[in-house]
Design an enzyme around this catalytic site. Structure first.
Site, PDB file in Angstrom:
ATOM      1  N   THR A 143      45.514  39.660  38.177  1.00  0.00           N
ATOM      2  CA  THR A 143      45.175  38.294  37.750  1.00  0.00           C
ATOM      3  C   THR A 143      44.791  38.368  36.275  1.00  0.00           C
ATOM      4  O   THR A 143      45.656  38.285  35.409  1.00  0.00           O
ATOM      5  CB  THR A 143      44.053  37.664  38.607  1.00  0.00           C
ATOM      6  OG1 THR A 143      42.974  38.579  38.736  1.00  0.00           O
ATOM      7  CG2 THR A 143      44.563  37.285  39.971  1.00  0.00           C
ATOM      8  N   THR A 144      43.481  38.570  35.973  1.00  0.00           N
ATOM      9  CA  THR A 144      43.118  38.749  34.567  1.00  0.00           C
ATOM     10  C   THR A 144      42.983  40.226  34.207  1.00  0.00           C
ATOM     11  O   THR A 144      42.465  40.558  33.141  1.00  0.00           O
ATOM     12  CB  THR A 144      41.809  37.999  34.238  1.00  0.00           C
ATOM     13  OG1 THR A 144      40.818  38.354  35.203  1.00  0.00           O
ATOM     14  CG2 THR A 144      42.018  36.498  34.249  1.00  0.00           C
ATOM     15  N   GLY A 171      41.524  43.767  40.043  1.00  0.00           N
ATOM     16  CA  GLY A 171      40.163  43.250  40.088  1.00  0.00           C
ATOM     17  C   GLY A 171      39.428  43.557  38.810  1.00  0.00           C
ATOM     18  O   GLY A 171      39.323  44.697  38.413  1.00  0.00           O
ATOM     19  N   THR A 181      36.360  45.539  49.296  1.00  0.00           N
ATOM     20  CA  THR A 181      36.501  45.422  47.850  1.00  0.00           C
ATOM     21  C   THR A 181      37.713  44.652  47.416  1.00  0.00           C
ATOM     22  O   THR A 181      38.754  44.747  48.043  1.00  0.00           O
ATOM     23  CB  THR A 181      36.615  46.813  47.229  1.00  0.00           C
ATOM     24  OG1 THR A 181      36.763  46.650  45.830  1.00  0.00           O
ATOM     25  CG2 THR A 181      37.824  47.531  47.749  1.00  0.00           C
ATOM     26  N   GLU A 260      36.027  42.524  33.206  1.00  0.00           N
ATOM     27  CA  GLU A 260      36.279  41.453  32.240  1.00  0.00           C
ATOM     28  C   GLU A 260      35.427  41.625  30.979  1.00  0.00           C
ATOM     29  O   GLU A 260      34.205  41.670  31.051  1.00  0.00           O
ATOM     30  CB  GLU A 260      36.020  40.086  32.887  1.00  0.00           C
ATOM     31  CG  GLU A 260      37.138  39.713  33.845  1.00  0.00           C
ATOM     32  CD  GLU A 260      36.866  38.463  34.650  1.00  0.00           C
ATOM     33  OE1 GLU A 260      37.836  37.864  35.121  1.00  0.00           O
ATOM     34  OE2 GLU A 260      35.694  38.092  34.797  1.00  0.00           O
TER      35      GLU A 260
END
Lengths: 388, 388
Positions: A143-144, A171, A181, A260
């Site tokens: 995703t990111t 993740g 997780t 992130e």
């Protein structure tokens, strides 16, 4: 590139969930195989998790299908129907019962799948799958994430050959797994029965992927699964668990450093603890402390924040601050006083790509290592502007 | 400006702990009075807390002394001697036993006080104290606070007069109080015995200052205390507790909105809960979620993150996501689906100075309101560069 173990192949596609990158993966075995999976304990799980829990209950799976960039969570009965349709569509293409398909999904919460696009993909899905490498599969579930996360290891078979274990994961945020997780999938050609596989898998995940925390936020979609094709032959169980642990630990570290906005991996080892639970609690308190994380980000030698974070475990009344030792790398910072030279050395150490914090509690002999990352301005920017 | 209640005066000074701002406060009653205090549950408390716990044990205090910008925590036996010397010095100036002085201190951890400067101040400290307003006192205890925090209320006395309650507080980071809070001091001229004062004070703090969280990090120095001079006469206990609650709630909101880097106050009300503990747990999970906090910061209408945060309370197995309701202000976002118009309205609402999130659990009738703030790039900058 990392070859998938014997007996596995993959299919990836861009179906346009959010943008034009790959967002659809089917990772399949040649036939239904022994399998195990663990899931988030969230009270707000999506239908992917509820459906998959039921599907893996018999210890057998044929394939995993992942839709990324939409979590299909908090989507009501429509979400349940969509997840079931997804499993059924993949099963039809593979020629297996829907119950042999595990469904996983992460991304934005509270939006239904664009089922028109999902259906178009299911209609053209057909064997044989042409992908025999792990990297395209790992990329399709991002995703990111800024990098695809792949790890592998080998383990000797009892007949003198070699089995392989390959893991992929995604993740970078909403990560404090709780009994499970993020998304992580492991495939191996080792021959193991479902019971042994399940026991090994749970032990390994508990010390690896369950030891990572990016931001204390537990996903509604956490899923980790393993499928064992058995093609390569049987293996020594302890050697297998060791190799699986290596793969999972590598993925764990890859996830932590790709947190992130992260610039620094933080590894917190707590030993001399009363029991595993205390070691885990203290290690998590440190690795999750915003003040420890920002100090690491700024390479600010403010070691007192680690003392603060240990102190947060207020129910651990056996922790006596006079007996606690705190180290950064090899440097003791408490109780041995740190002078100006020591603070300068500590600041220099904290500028590295990896900061290791080591706390000895002197309450017993248990130990646990937690993995996380620093907290940066960039984390805030990424998450302040996520859906908009 | 806010007048201190009858029977109290204050002394402030700049003794140069970190810079040239005021960093020393003595808040004193004319004579030793009924008093109560609550403290952090941290396992790494400083000598200020251990000494003060002992000093308030008999329900009586004459004065509070605060040294700000240095916590005197993790400073070993030297730190204990320094705290005792501080209490003794203040007691000598007031002509009371050292046991009647409460000591509080916040700031950097792990550095000894500059005792030469502290001693100089103690040598010149003498009655009468000239300050009879709360604002200079509130200013002297600030660390990285951007505003001084003062609140006041009145309560009728039984003889037809009026008693006053004044509170001051500091705290903007390392804030998730646990049975106590940051630094907050209340003085009143109402006449109350120590037992009633203690019971009222604990109930009030539990619902106000214990309901605020800036960053989940519990201070090693949290201290809240109240002194009652009795000069104004006796009061109705329920009316007193209500007025004290108003003062504490005002300070709580002032602390939340002044959270490090904060731009938005977040108020999370959880009702329909099984019990107070569940309501508090869910409210804290939401107000502490970095993903909720960053969404509020960016006015990103990503309401699914509130669902995620509710889901984190994984031991609350009675929470059924099909019965949960989530609102932002007056707008329901779950289970009622939110369309594009609704998302735009939500984004607009989230741009305000205050965001109210309201979750009904449908597991019972208990309620709790938690207070916090958004997570901004500025929080990271402040804390990445704190000591250096």
């Amino acid at each position: 590139m990392t070859a998938l173990p014997q007996g596995f192949s993959a299919h990836v596609a861009a179906i346009g969930i959010k943008d034009d990158t790959d967002d659809f993966l089917v990772l399949a075995a040649e036939r239904t195989t022994p399998a195990a999976a663990v899931f988030t304990r969230s009270r707000f799980v999506g239908p992917s998790v509820t459906l998959s829990r039921a599907h893996v209950a018999n210890g057998r799976l044929r394939a995993v299908v992942v839709v990324s960039k939409n979590a299909n969570v908090a989507t009501g009965e429509q979400g349940q129907r969509d997840a079931a349709e997804l499993a059924a569509g993949v099963a039809a293409a593979l020629g297996c019962p829907p119950e042999d398909v595990l469904v996983a999904s992460t991304g934005v919460i509270g939006r239904p799948y664009p089922m028109d696009r999902v259906r178009k993909q299911l209609e053209i899905l057909a064997l044989p799958f042409t992908i025999d490498q792990a990297e395209p599969a790992a990329t399709a579930i991002m995703t990111t994430d800024t990098v695809a996360k792949v790890a592998s290891a080998t383990v000797p078979t009892t007949d003198g050959g070699e089995a392989s274990i390959v893991g992929i994961a995604k993740g970078v945020g909403m990560i404090e797994p709780d009994m499970a997780t993020l998304l992580a999938f492991f495939v191996t050609d080792a021959d193991l029965d479902a019971g042994a596989l399940d026991a090994s898998f749970r032990r390994v995940i508990d010390r690896t992927l369950n030891a990572v925390s990016i931001d204390t936020d537990t996903s509604t979609s956490d899923t980790a699964a393993i499928l064992a094709s058995g093609v390569a032959g049987s293996v020594d169980l302890a050697a297998f668990e060791q190799a699986l642990g290596d793969v999972a630990l590598s993925l764990t570290r890859q996830i932590a450093i790709d947190g992130e906005g992260a610039t620094t991996l933080i590894e917190v080892r707590v030993d001399g603890a009363r029991d595993d639970a205390q070691a885990r609690r203290v290690a998590k308190a440190i690795v999750n402390s915003p003040l420890v994380k920002t100090a690491v980000h700024g390479a600010d030698p403010n070691w007192g924040r680690v003392a603060m974070a240990v102190g947060k475990c207020s129910d651990d009344t056996d922790i006596d601050q006079r007996r606690v030792t705190i180290r950064f790398g090899a440097q003791e910072v408490y109780p041995q006083p740190v002078d100006e030279v020591g603070l300068a050395a500590l600041a220099e150490y904290m500028k590295g790509d990896e900061v290791r914090i080591h706390v000895s509690l002197a309450t017993g002999r248990a130990a646990f290592t937690a993995f996380g990352c620093d907290l940066s301005d960039q984390y805030v920017r990424i998450n302040a502007d996520y859906t908009t």
